[in-house]
Write an enzyme that holds these catalytic residues in place. Sequence first.
Site, PDB file in Angstrom:
ATOM      1  N   SER A   1       5.178  10.705  -8.130  1.00  0.00           N
ATOM      2  CA  SER A   1       5.589   9.809  -7.046  1.00  0.00           C
ATOM      3  C   SER A   1       4.726   8.566  -7.098  1.00  0.00           C
ATOM      4  O   SER A   1       3.591   8.603  -7.585  1.00  0.00           O
ATOM      5  CB  SER A   1       5.412  10.502  -5.684  1.00  0.00           C
TER       6      SER A   1
ATOM      7  N   TYR B   1      -0.137  14.834   0.409  1.00  0.00           N
ATOM      8  CA  TYR B   1       0.950  14.593  -0.538  1.00  0.00           C
ATOM      9  C   TYR B   1       0.491  13.664  -1.658  1.00  0.00           C
ATOM     10  O   TYR B   1       0.739  13.928  -2.838  1.00  0.00           O
ATOM     11  CB  TYR B   1       2.143  14.001   0.201  1.00  0.00           C
TER      12      TYR B   1
END
Length: 256
Positions: A141, A154
Site C-alpha cells: 500500500s 496498518y
Amino acid sequence: MSLREKVIIVTGGSSGIGEACSRHLAQLGARVVIASNQRESGEALAADLRAGGRNVQFVYTDVAQEESVQALMRRTVELHGRIDGVHCNAGVWAQGKVTDFNEAVWNKVMNVNVKSVFWTAKHVLPVMERQGKGVIVITTSVAAFVGFPAHALYCASKAALESLIRSLAVDHAGWLRVAGVCPGTIDTPMLAATCAGWDKPVQELYADVARRIPVRRLGQPIDIAHAVAFLLGDEAGYINGTSIVLDGGTLALPPW
C-alpha cells in the site's frame, strides 16, 4: 498475457481487490485457486466463474494460521500438480494511533497482513523450487510510505511487506521473482469501512478525495488486477524485488 493454464493462488480472493484479481486472472486463462475465510462469497465467486467456463476452485483458508496455509498449498498441488504464482492479497485494517491499540488488535493486523505472507512464502517456495520457477506478488500500500493519520498499525504492517519483498527476491534468486503492488485510494469495502464515523456521506467523502488525486478519480479494483496480471506473467520477467505504485499520482502531491 502469458497466464493461460498457469496455476495462480489469490489469497483474500473473494472480495475487493482480491475478487477483481481472481476474475481477471481467470478470464486470462489462468487456473485460479481462490483462498479466503469468506466461505459463502468465495464459493459463490468460484461457481460463477466456472459457469463462465473458467478453471477456478475455492479453498477455505485462514491465512493467519500456518496449518491452514500449508493445507492450501497441498490442496492446490493435488488439484493442479504445480503452483506457478501466488498473489498475497489478504489484508485487514484497524483505525487508531499507537496509543489506541492493544495486543489483540496488533496481533490481528500483523497476523493477517504480515505473518500470512511469511507462511505463504514458507510453504509455496519448496513447490516452486522443485519446479525451478515461481512468482509471488504481494499487495502492499502507499501506506507503507505515508504516515496516514490514525493508520499507525496498518502503515507499519504494509512497510514490513516492502522489506519482505526485497528479502525474498535476494534469498531465492535465480528461480523466484517477487514484486509488490502498492494501491492508493481504491473503491473497496475496506475503503468504505475507513469512512465510518465521519459527518459526511460516503459518496461525498469519495468525491472530495477524488478531486485531490491527480487523475481525478478513485482507483478501481480492476486497476490493481491489471498490474497483478502483468507482474505474474513472463512479460514482467525483469521486475523483481520492487513494487509498482498504483495511486493515481497521490504520492506526487505536495503537502499543501
